[in-house]
Design an enzyme around this catalytic site. Sequence first.
Site, PDB file in Angstrom:
ATOM      1  N   CYS A  79      -1.448  -8.600   1.050  1.00 14.63           N
ATOM      2  CA  CYS A  79      -0.501  -8.271   2.117  1.00 14.63           C
ATOM      3  C   CYS A  79       0.875  -8.745   1.669  1.00 14.63           C
ATOM      4  O   CYS A  79       1.050  -9.931   1.367  1.00 14.63           O
ATOM      5  CB  CYS A  79      -0.937  -8.998   3.388  1.00 14.63           C
ATOM      6  SG  CYS A  79       0.310  -8.929   4.684  1.00 14.63           S
ATOM      7  N   CYS A 187       4.182  -2.355   1.504  1.00 18.99           N
ATOM      8  CA  CYS A 187       3.183  -2.837   2.463  1.00 18.99           C
ATOM      9  C   CYS A 187       1.871  -2.213   2.003  1.00 18.99           C
ATOM     10  O   CYS A 187       1.838  -1.014   1.674  1.00 18.99           O
ATOM     11  CB  CYS A 187       3.527  -2.380   3.873  1.00 18.99           C
ATOM     12  SG  CYS A 187       2.169  -2.548   5.058  1.00 18.99           S
TER      13      CYS A 187
HETATM   14  N1  DGL Z   1      -0.466  -4.846   4.955  1.00 23.94           N
HETATM   15  C1  DGL Z   1       0.539  -5.768   5.239  1.00 23.94           C
HETATM   16  C2  DGL Z   1       1.668  -5.827   4.250  1.00 23.94           C
HETATM   17  O1  DGL Z   1       1.437  -5.522   3.101  1.00 23.94           O
HETATM   18  C3  DGL Z   1       0.846  -6.194   6.631  1.00 23.94           C
HETATM   19  C4  DGL Z   1       1.167  -5.160   7.639  1.00 23.94           C
HETATM   20  C5  DGL Z   1       1.262  -5.778   8.998  1.00 23.94           C
HETATM   21  O2  DGL Z   1       0.281  -6.347   9.458  1.00 23.94           O
HETATM   22  O3  DGL Z   1       2.349  -5.720   9.582  1.00 23.94           O
HETATM   23  O4  DGL Z   1       2.784  -6.180   4.573  1.00 23.94           O
END
Ligand code: DGL
Length: 253
Positions: A79, A187
């Site tokens: 993430c 993301c």
């Molecule tokens: N998948 C995540 C990222 O790479 C987080 C997205 C979220 O929960 O806002 O930032």
Amino acid sequence: MMQNNKTKTQPIGIFDSGIGGVTVLKELIKQLPNENYIYYSDSKNNPYGEKTDEQIIQITDNITKYLIDQNCKAIIIACNTASAKASKNLREKYTQIPIIAIEPACKVVHDLKQQEPTLIMATKGTIESERFHLLTNKYANNQTYILQCTGLAELIENEDQNEKIQSYLQKELQPYKGKIKNVILGCTHYPLIKQQITNILGKVQYFDGSKGLSKHAKSLIIPNTNQTQQNQIQFIDSTNNKNKEKRFFQLLY
Ligand code: DGL
């Protein structure tokens, strides 16, 4: 004979605010195919993108503690938001195993595509982080555009939101139509909607941090040498959502 925790093959722990990190796990398996993985999907706290630094540090600390208790030999932060806000704290606190964090692929684009117009899409949390400022100060050019995609990861996380995703992208990406050559998906949820982005922007080249992270992980993790073993992937969701588990495995294979 019962195997105790120490003699059993140690898994690699990986987590995200939901199923988006599946895009990272796919790349990781290419680099480290003989491993067992525990994937922790933190739906309960989704989205991470709008949480404060303190909240993200606390949430990711709990997950890391849990994965270490499951005998993981390394932790992958799949993430960008959590990586930007909490990887430093986690590494300082848990020095016994590698903690490997993803980041937007700004360096790759800088090295390969220096003069081209590039759009970086990421969450509010990532864009406001110190780490992101350092990255963009170093690698952005005067044709780098940054788009804060508030709410987009949440739409991708929840099932059957295609129409909403389409109108979100239609509105947010319209100003960049025909102007962009490269898109940095900052993301881990966004690689799941590449096609919808292409439908609006036209032909662009995509970059994300999962390949870089996976190569880095391979250089740091002591591999499982048991070649005969088929890798096992355990999925855990913090809300125990069985539908999510189904979607996760559909996206993985
Ligand atoms: N998948 C995540 C990222 O790479 C987080 C997205 C979220 O929960 O806002 O930032």
